[in-house]
Design an enzyme around this catalytic site. Structure first.
Site, PDB file in Angstrom:
ATOM      1  N   MET A  44       0.850  -1.199   0.000  1.00 44.25           N
ATOM      2  CA  MET A  44       0.000   0.000   0.000  1.00 44.25           C
ATOM      3  C   MET A  44       0.887   1.251   0.000  1.00 44.25           C
ATOM      4  O   MET A  44       0.417   2.347   0.307  1.00 44.25           O
ATOM      5  CB  MET A  44      -0.937  -0.009   1.204  1.00 44.25           C
ATOM      6  CG  MET A  44      -1.908  -1.198   1.152  1.00 44.25           C
ATOM      7  SD  MET A  44      -3.434  -0.949   2.054  1.00 44.25           S
ATOM      8  CE  MET A  44      -2.823  -0.679   3.698  1.00 44.25           C
ATOM      9  N   LEU A  47       6.770   3.136   1.445  1.00 46.33           N
ATOM     10  CA  LEU A  47       7.695   2.004   1.558  1.00 46.33           C
ATOM     11  C   LEU A  47       8.794   2.268   2.579  1.00 46.33           C
ATOM     12  O   LEU A  47       9.380   3.347   2.618  1.00 46.33           O
ATOM     13  CB  LEU A  47       8.313   1.711   0.191  1.00 46.33           C
ATOM     14  CG  LEU A  47       7.306   1.428  -0.929  1.00 46.33           C
ATOM     15  CD1 LEU A  47       8.036   1.135  -2.234  1.00 46.33           C
ATOM     16  CD2 LEU A  47       6.359   0.291  -0.578  1.00 46.33           C
ATOM     17  N   HIS A  48       9.061   1.252   3.395  1.00 52.51           N
ATOM     18  CA  HIS A  48      10.153   1.314   4.379  1.00 52.51           C
ATOM     19  C   HIS A  48      11.076   0.134   4.129  1.00 52.51           C
ATOM     20  O   HIS A  48      10.872  -0.652   3.177  1.00 52.51           O
ATOM     21  CB  HIS A  48       9.591   1.338   5.795  1.00 52.51           C
ATOM     22  CG  HIS A  48       8.590   0.258   6.071  1.00 52.51           C
ATOM     23  ND1 HIS A  48       8.910  -1.078   6.080  1.00 52.51           N
ATOM     24  CD2 HIS A  48       7.248   0.316   6.317  1.00 52.51           C
ATOM     25  CE1 HIS A  48       7.847  -1.796   6.346  1.00 52.51           C
ATOM     26  NE2 HIS A  48       6.813  -0.981   6.476  1.00 52.51           N
ATOM     27  N   HIS A  51       9.538  -3.300   3.393  1.00 49.90           N
ATOM     28  CA  HIS A  51       9.071  -3.517   2.007  1.00 49.90           C
ATOM     29  C   HIS A  51      10.253  -3.771   1.073  1.00 49.90           C
ATOM     30  O   HIS A  51      10.198  -4.645   0.207  1.00 49.90           O
ATOM     31  CB  HIS A  51       8.340  -2.268   1.486  1.00 49.90           C
ATOM     32  CG  HIS A  51       7.063  -1.950   2.169  1.00 49.90           C
ATOM     33  ND1 HIS A  51       6.899  -0.821   2.952  1.00 49.90           N
ATOM     34  CD2 HIS A  51       5.867  -2.581   2.181  1.00 49.90           C
ATOM     35  CE1 HIS A  51       5.655  -0.777   3.402  1.00 49.90           C
ATOM     36  NE2 HIS A  51       5.008  -1.834   2.955  1.00 49.90           N
ATOM     37  N   LYS A 168       5.062  -9.702   9.600  1.00 49.71           N
ATOM     38  CA  LYS A 168       4.470  -8.827  10.611  1.00 49.71           C
ATOM     39  C   LYS A 168       2.945  -8.979  10.574  1.00 49.71           C
ATOM     40  O   LYS A 168       2.277  -8.962  11.601  1.00 49.71           O
ATOM     41  CB  LYS A 168       4.851  -7.362  10.373  1.00 49.71           C
ATOM     42  CG  LYS A 168       4.317  -6.470  11.496  1.00 49.71           C
ATOM     43  CD  LYS A 168       4.634  -5.027  11.287  1.00 49.71           C
ATOM     44  CE  LYS A 168       3.757  -4.373  10.273  1.00 49.71           C
ATOM     45  NZ  LYS A 168       2.376  -4.089  10.727  1.00 49.71           N
ATOM     46  N   ASP A 169       2.411  -9.155   9.365  1.00 51.70           N
ATOM     47  CA  ASP A 169       0.971  -9.388   9.198  1.00 51.70           C
ATOM     48  C   ASP A 169       0.737 -10.897   9.159  1.00 51.70           C
ATOM     49  O   ASP A 169       0.334 -11.466   8.143  1.00 51.70           O
ATOM     50  CB  ASP A 169       0.488  -8.716   7.916  1.00 51.70           C
ATOM     51  CG  ASP A 169       0.698  -7.217   7.961  1.00 51.70           C
ATOM     52  OD1 ASP A 169       0.096  -6.565   8.830  1.00 51.70           O
ATOM     53  OD2 ASP A 169       1.486  -6.708   7.151  1.00 51.70           O
ATOM     54  N   GLN A 172      -2.688 -12.162   8.137  1.00 47.45           N
ATOM     55  CA  GLN A 172      -2.901 -11.893   6.702  1.00 47.45           C
ATOM     56  C   GLN A 172      -2.213 -12.968   5.850  1.00 47.45           C
ATOM     57  O   GLN A 172      -2.791 -13.471   4.880  1.00 47.45           O
ATOM     58  CB  GLN A 172      -2.347 -10.506   6.364  1.00 47.45           C
ATOM     59  CG  GLN A 172      -2.283 -10.198   4.880  1.00 47.45           C
ATOM     60  CD  GLN A 172      -1.910  -8.765   4.590  1.00 47.45           C
ATOM     61  OE1 GLN A 172      -2.754  -7.894   4.693  1.00 47.45           O
ATOM     62  NE2 GLN A 172      -0.677  -8.493   4.210  1.00 47.45           N
ATOM     63  N   SER A 205       4.268   1.153   8.104  1.00 46.79           N
ATOM     64  CA  SER A 205       3.945   2.486   7.589  1.00 46.79           C
ATOM     65  C   SER A 205       3.231   3.312   8.654  1.00 46.79           C
ATOM     66  O   SER A 205       3.307   4.532   8.666  1.00 46.79           O
ATOM     67  CB  SER A 205       3.047   2.368   6.356  1.00 46.79           C
ATOM     68  OG  SER A 205       3.738   1.642   5.362  1.00 46.79           O
ATOM     69  N   ARG A 206       2.522   2.635   9.551  1.00 46.88           N
ATOM     70  CA  ARG A 206       1.750   3.358  10.576  1.00 46.88           C
ATOM     71  C   ARG A 206       2.640   3.901  11.700  1.00 46.88           C
ATOM     72  O   ARG A 206       2.173   4.711  12.493  1.00 46.88           O
ATOM     73  CB  ARG A 206       0.638   2.469  11.142  1.00 46.88           C
ATOM     74  CG  ARG A 206      -0.457   2.204  10.106  1.00 46.88           C
ATOM     75  CD  ARG A 206      -1.695   1.564  10.715  1.00 46.88           C
ATOM     76  NE  ARG A 206      -2.817   1.587   9.794  1.00 46.88           N
ATOM     77  CZ  ARG A 206      -3.190   0.564   9.010  1.00 46.88           C
ATOM     78  NH1 ARG A 206      -2.525  -0.566   9.056  1.00 46.88           N
ATOM     79  NH2 ARG A 206      -4.225   0.690   8.203  1.00 46.88           N
TER      80      ARG A 206
END
Ligand code: PAF
Length: 300
Positions: A44, A47-48, A51, A168-169, A172, A205-206
């Site tokens: 989404m 990018l860090h 990613h 991390k997800d 998901q 990202s958050r």
């Protein structure tokens, strides 16, 4: 350098920017004719290093890489951060151009109207039952239906040989693996370990939403997960008591815990003393930021 097909920008380069489904199909067709293996990293944006690590892993596994950036409205609930979600396209392009400098690659940037032809309300949806309703799914109703739906659409457009997702997800990733298995999707799903900041905070990202004071507290989530993991490895099988204790510690340190759960890593059912492969998962709010993290615990 960047080449943006469908957005009226011209240039030649390793990284092609494509916004339309038709241009994407045409570009991919050229690769397929040559028999090239294609790896896909859906994102989404914003990018860090986490990613970029996925992209590097994609490069190592295939001849060509496709990255998508699409802030998917269907996976955000009412009152969640869809509008605030950081959109940093220029910086993202630059980071990808650096990582993918040696390789012909595609950055797919569809508009919402290209992914939801008749709006979201009437769109066909993909649901992986049960796994989507627990943990994060319990507090974010519809979130994983949104994820499964958009990932299916993206898989159908890109038709990759392999797709990579960050651990991390964790929930998901399990949902996507289950969906791929159930729907006979012909690709491999690879999960890549979480990339962390030096103080242990999982990259997200958050994290950018955190105030200076919250950012200083945020690694506490990882520390609490690590302590629960240590206790389990030391033989403590009182999982419910461990979960309560960890939630209390989170609350005492300024978090509002959503859940902290010790689960079987294969199916996310509550762990039993007999289970060998566990995962400790947590979600908690720090100020207005919802953080998630998890740690695998393999007893044998
Ligand atoms: O993990 C994410 O960034 C998103 O959920 C994904 C997989 C790109 C789907 O929108």
């Amino acid at each position: 350098m960047l080449n943006f097909k469908g957005f009226n920008m011209t240039a030649t380069a390793a990284l092609q920017l494509i916004s339309s489904r038709e241009a994407l199909r045409a570009a991919l067709q050229e690769w397929r004719i040559k028999g090239l293996k294609i790896a896909f990293v859906p994102t989404m944006g914003n990018l860090h290093a986490g990613h970029l690590h996925l992209v590097e892993q994609a490069l190592a596994r295939a001849d060509r890489v496709v990255v998508s950036i699409f802030v998917n409205p269907l996976q955000f609930g009412v009152g969640e951060d869809f509008d605030a979600y950081p959109r940093t396209l220029q910086a993202d392009q630059q980071k990808l151009s650096n990582v993918l400098a040696q390789q012909e690659s595609i950055l797919f940037l569809p508009q919402i109207s290209a992914m939801y032809l008749d709006g979201m309300k009437n769109s066909t949806r993909v649901e992986v039952p049960h796994l989507s309703d627990i943990l994060c799914g319990a507090s974010r109703a519809g979130h994983f239906v949104g994820v499964a739906t958009i990932v299916t659409k993206l898989f159908n457009l890109v038709q990759p040989d392999v797709a990579l997702f960050g651990e991390k997800d964790f929930q998901q990733v399990l949902i996507i693996k289950r969906m791929v298995q159930d729907l006979f999707m012909p690709l491999e799903i690879v999960s890549i370990p979480t990339v962390r900041e030096a103080d242990g905070l999982a990259m997200s990202s958050r994290n950018g939403y955190l105030s200076v004071e919250e950012r200083a507290r945020a690694p506490y989530l990882y520390q609490i997960l690590s302590e629960a993991r240590r206790q389990i490895l030391d033989g403590n099988a009182h999982y419910i008591a461990l979960e309560h204790h960890a939630a209390q510690l989170l609350a005492a340190n300024g978090f509002i815990p959503d859940y902290i759960a010790i689960r079987n890593a294969k199916n996310l059912q509550p762990a039993t003393a007999q289970d060998q492969n566990l995962v400790v998962l947590a979600a908690a709010k720090l100020g207005r930021t919802r953080l998630i993290d998890n740690l695998r615990v393999d007893k044998a």
